[in-house]
Design a protein around this motif. Structure first.
Motif, short mmCIF file in Angstrom:
data_model
loop_
_atom_site.label_atom_id
_atom_site.label_comp_id
_atom_site.label_asym_id
_atom_site.label_seq_id
_atom_site.Cartn_x
_atom_site.Cartn_y
_atom_site.Cartn_z
N LEU A 166 -6.91 10.55 16.93
CA LEU A 166 -8.66 10.79 17.78
C LEU A 166 -8.63 9.88 18.04
O LEU A 166 -8.24 8.06 17.97
N ILE A 167 -9.21 9.73 19.40
CA ILE A 167 -9.14 8.57 20.04
C ILE A 167 -10.50 8.72 20.58
O ILE A 167 -11.16 9.67 21.59
N ALA A 168 -11.66 7.53 21.25
CA ALA A 168 -13.49 7.60 21.46
C ALA A 168 -13.53 6.62 21.86
O ALA A 168 -12.96 5.62 21.29
N PRO A 169 -14.39 5.95 22.62
CA PRO A 169 -15.40 4.40 23.03
C PRO A 169 -15.76 4.26 21.78
O PRO A 169 -16.18 5.91 20.66
N ASN A 170 -15.81 2.98 21.40
CA ASN A 170 -16.79 2.52 20.27
C ASN A 170 -18.39 2.35 21.23
O ASN A 170 -18.64 1.16 20.49
N TYR A 171 -19.35 3.28 21.00
CA TYR A 171 -20.56 3.51 21.36
C TYR A 171 -20.98 4.81 20.43
O TYR A 171 -20.31 5.72 20.16
N PRO A 172 -22.33 4.98 19.90
CA PRO A 172 -22.07 5.98 19.04
C PRO A 172 -22.52 7.56 19.80
O PRO A 172 -21.65 8.41 18.76
N GLY A 173 -21.87 7.68 21.02
CA GLY A 173 -21.36 8.68 21.69
C GLY A 173 -20.10 8.96 20.65
O GLY A 173 -19.92 10.21 20.74
N GLY A 174 -19.58 8.52 21.01
CA GLY A 174 -18.20 8.27 20.62
C GLY A 174 -17.50 8.16 19.66
O GLY A 174 -16.97 9.45 19.49
N ARG A 175 -18.60 7.80 18.37
CA ARG A 175 -18.69 7.48 17.33
C ARG A 175 -19.27 8.67 16.30
O ARG A 175 -18.28 9.40 15.56
N GLU A 176 -19.82 9.54 17.02
CA GLU A 176 -20.73 10.96 16.58
C GLU A 176 -19.69 11.63 16.61
O GLU A 176 -19.81 12.55 16.48
N SER A 177 -18.63 11.84 18.15
CA SER A 177 -17.36 13.16 18.93
C SER A 177 -16.72 13.02 17.41
O SER A 177 -16.51 14.25 17.75
N ILE A 178 -16.28 11.81 17.00
CA ILE A 178 -15.36 11.62 16.64
C ILE A 178 -15.48 12.29 14.57
O ILE A 178 -14.85 12.79 14.22
N GLU A 179 -17.26 11.73 14.43
CA GLU A 179 -17.58 12.73 13.27
C GLU A 179 -17.24 13.24 13.35
O GLU A 179 -17.27 14.51 12.59
N GLY A 180 -18.12 14.17 14.55
CA GLY A 180 -18.24 15.94 14.79
C GLY A 180 -16.90 17.25 14.40
O GLY A 180 -16.65 17.42 13.88
N PHE A 181 -15.55 16.01 14.91
CA PHE A 181 -14.27 16.36 14.68
C PHE A 181 -13.46 16.56 13.54
O PHE A 181 -13.47 17.84 12.86
N LYS A 182 -14.13 15.27 12.64
CA LYS A 182 -13.78 15.32 12.04
C LYS A 182 -14.21 16.13 10.49
O LYS A 182 -13.89 16.43 9.11
N ARG A 183 -15.58 16.39 10.64
CA ARG A 183 -16.39 17.48 9.15
C ARG A 183 -16.03 18.73 9.66
O ARG A 183 -16.56 19.04 8.31
N LEU A 184 -15.12 19.07 10.56
CA LEU A 184 -14.96 20.59 10.72
C LEU A 184 -13.13 20.49 10.64
O LEU A 184 -11.98 21.82 10.50
N PHE A 185 -12.60 19.44 10.27
CA PHE A 185 -10.76 19.50 10.95
C PHE A 185 -9.90 19.16 9.36
O PHE A 185 -10.66 18.27 8.77
N LYS A 186 -9.72 20.27 8.91
CA LYS A 186 -9.22 20.34 7.62
C LYS A 186 -8.39 19.51 7.43
O LYS A 186 -7.37 19.44 6.48
N GLY A 187 -7.18 19.07 8.30
CA GLY A 187 -5.86 18.11 8.46
C GLY A 187 -5.76 16.63 8.06
O GLY A 187 -6.83 16.69 8.04
N GLU A 188 -4.63 16.04 8.56
CA GLU A 188 -4.63 14.55 8.58
C GLU A 188 -5.42 14.24 9.93
O GLU A 188 -4.75 15.37 10.67
N ILE A 189 -5.59 12.57 10.13
CA ILE A 189 -5.72 11.97 10.67
C ILE A 189 -5.29 11.00 10.86
O ILE A 189 -4.98 10.34 10.28
N ALA A 190 -3.78 11.08 12.03
CA ALA A 190 -2.81 10.65 11.72
C ALA A 190 -2.92 8.71 12.02
O ALA A 190 -3.19 7.98 12.11
N ASP A 191 -4.34 8.71 12.94
CA ASP A 191 -4.87 7.57 13.74
C ASP A 191 -6.51 7.92 13.64
O ASP A 191 -6.41 9.24 14.42
N GLU A 192 -7.76 7.07 13.55
CA GLU A 192 -8.88 7.17 14.25
C GLU A 192 -8.95 5.69 15.30
O GLU A 192 -9.14 4.27 14.65
#
Length: 393
Positions: A166-192
């Motif tokens: 997972l990769i995103a910019p370090n600002y609220p919209g970026g962090r929330e985008s990653i949180e949204g993905f993780k909310r419904l992804f059921k596998g392993e996160i290789a790195d964030e």
């Protein structure tokens, strides 16, 4: 007294004054967005979409003359603060819209909302105003920041990927985008991984990705950041070794125009697509291309819908042009046909809507664009709405 329509385009460094008109004669709209820097393409799409919507409503909103002031926040919070002070205190606008990035929006939102000015978000939909802090003056005509990434999280899970980088910019919209993905992804996160806003060199992150053991990558990198990342991802050869997924923000028409056929086949989620089969959308896509010489993006569709929403609200209740509570009430009922089709607000004044999986592919004219390949969610309600104490209209 003769009514008049005024349009102003300005930056904070060089401002052109609107034609003088009292607030009783015109409905005042401030469109504050990013028109310079790496995110400029996004802001230009929002602005052009809104202006096309205004054009389609006869240069008025609900039959009321309009004074539109366009300002450039330069993707900088301080510039945003100065612009909002001007719009609220000097221009005394009725509505503000257009901000593309949450790091600009969040610092200025208290000033807007506490002045009893209505804000209609044509892009970023922060969690701050979706849940307990929902506000009667805040409306989102786009999405909540987690929604589209959440659709991607479900889709990537359904594709049986086990380990995702997972990769995103370090600002609220970026962090929330990653949180949204993780909310419904059921596998392993290789790195964030979070990178600086505006970063253009991803050599270190690509090396880290290669070593992570991931079988897929999910990225949210808007504007010029995404263009640079995708080009470097392709040139590194990683795009042929990993499955690549992104929300529609990073695989939309502005990015496709900068990269071209190399993006063919890239899966991305969105609430809108140029091939949606409804009358409003067909007119929007055709007239946008005719007017601006390019295909529209989802950002443009959201700017267009913001104008149509205002037009519908002022048509529904003539008092909405001068009475703020009447305006809020009319907006909540969302009396317009969206480019998405039927449109409705949830109790938190964020949309309840369908989310699609799109794929970059040639359209019927041979132009690289997006087409819908499946539906991920129907009538999806964001995660934060139950925390909002406002009631549905």
């Amino acid at each position: 007294m003769k009514k008049q329509f005024a349009f102003c385009m300005s930056t904070l460094a060089l401002a052109l004054a609107c034609s003088p008109a009292s607030s009783q004669e015109v409905f005042k709209v401030g469109l504050l967005t990013t028109l310079s820097g790496p995110g400029a393409a996004i802001g230009a799409e929002i602005r052009d979409g809104f202006e096309l919507g205004l054009n389609h409503s006869g240069g008025k909103l609900g039959g009321v003359d309009v004074a539109l002031t366009v300002l450039d926040d330069q993707q900088k919070p301080m510039e945003g603060r100065q612009a909002v002070d001007r719009l609220v205190k000097r221009d005394k606008v009725d509505v503000i819209t257009g901000m593309a990035f949450s790091n600009v929006l969040l610092p200025v939102m208290p000033t807007i909302l506490n002045s009893d000015t209505v804000y209609i978000s044509a892009n970023t939909g922060p969690a701050d105003y979706a849940g307990e802090r929902c506000h009667p003056n805040f409306f989102s005509v786009s999405w909540q920041n987690e929604d589209i990434p959440a659709a991607m999280g479900k889709y990537v899970t359904d594709q049986a990927h086990k380990k995702v980088y997972l990769i995103a910019p370090n600002y609220p919209g970026g962090r929330e985008s990653i949180e949204g993905f993780k909310r419904l992804f059921k596998g392993e996160i290789a790195d964030e991984v979070y990178v600086k806003v505006g970063q253009m060199d991803y050599a270190a992150e690509l090396a880290q990705m290669r070593a992570s053991g991931a079988d897929a990558v999910f990225f949210f990198l808007p504007g010029g950041m995404g263009v640079s990342f995708i080009k470097q991802l392709i040139n590194s050869g990683l795009s042929s070794q990993l499955a690549v997924y992104t929300p529609g923000f990073s695989a939309d028409q502005d990015t496709i125009a900068a990269i071209g056929e190399s993006m063919k086949g890239m899966a991305n989620a969105a609430q809108w697509s140029p091939d949606l089969d409804n009358t409003v959308n067909k007119r929007f896509v055709a007239d946008f291309e005719k007017t601006y010489g390019r295909l529209p993006s989802m950002y443009a569709s959201q700017g267009y819908d913001a104008a149509l929403l205002l037009d519908g609200a002022l048509k529904a209740d003539p008092k909405a042009a001068t009475d703020r509570e009447a305006l809020r009430k009319a907006l909540r009922s969302a009396p317009f046909e969206s480019v998405r089709g039927a449109f409705a607000f949830n109790n938190n004044q964020y949309p309840v809507q369908t989310y699609y999986m799109r794929e970059v592919a040639p359209n019927e004219k041979g132009q690289m664009s997006n087409k819908i390949v499946s539906t991920v969610f129907e009538q999806f309600q964001d995660h934060f709405a139950p925390q909002c104490k406002m009631e549905k209209s």
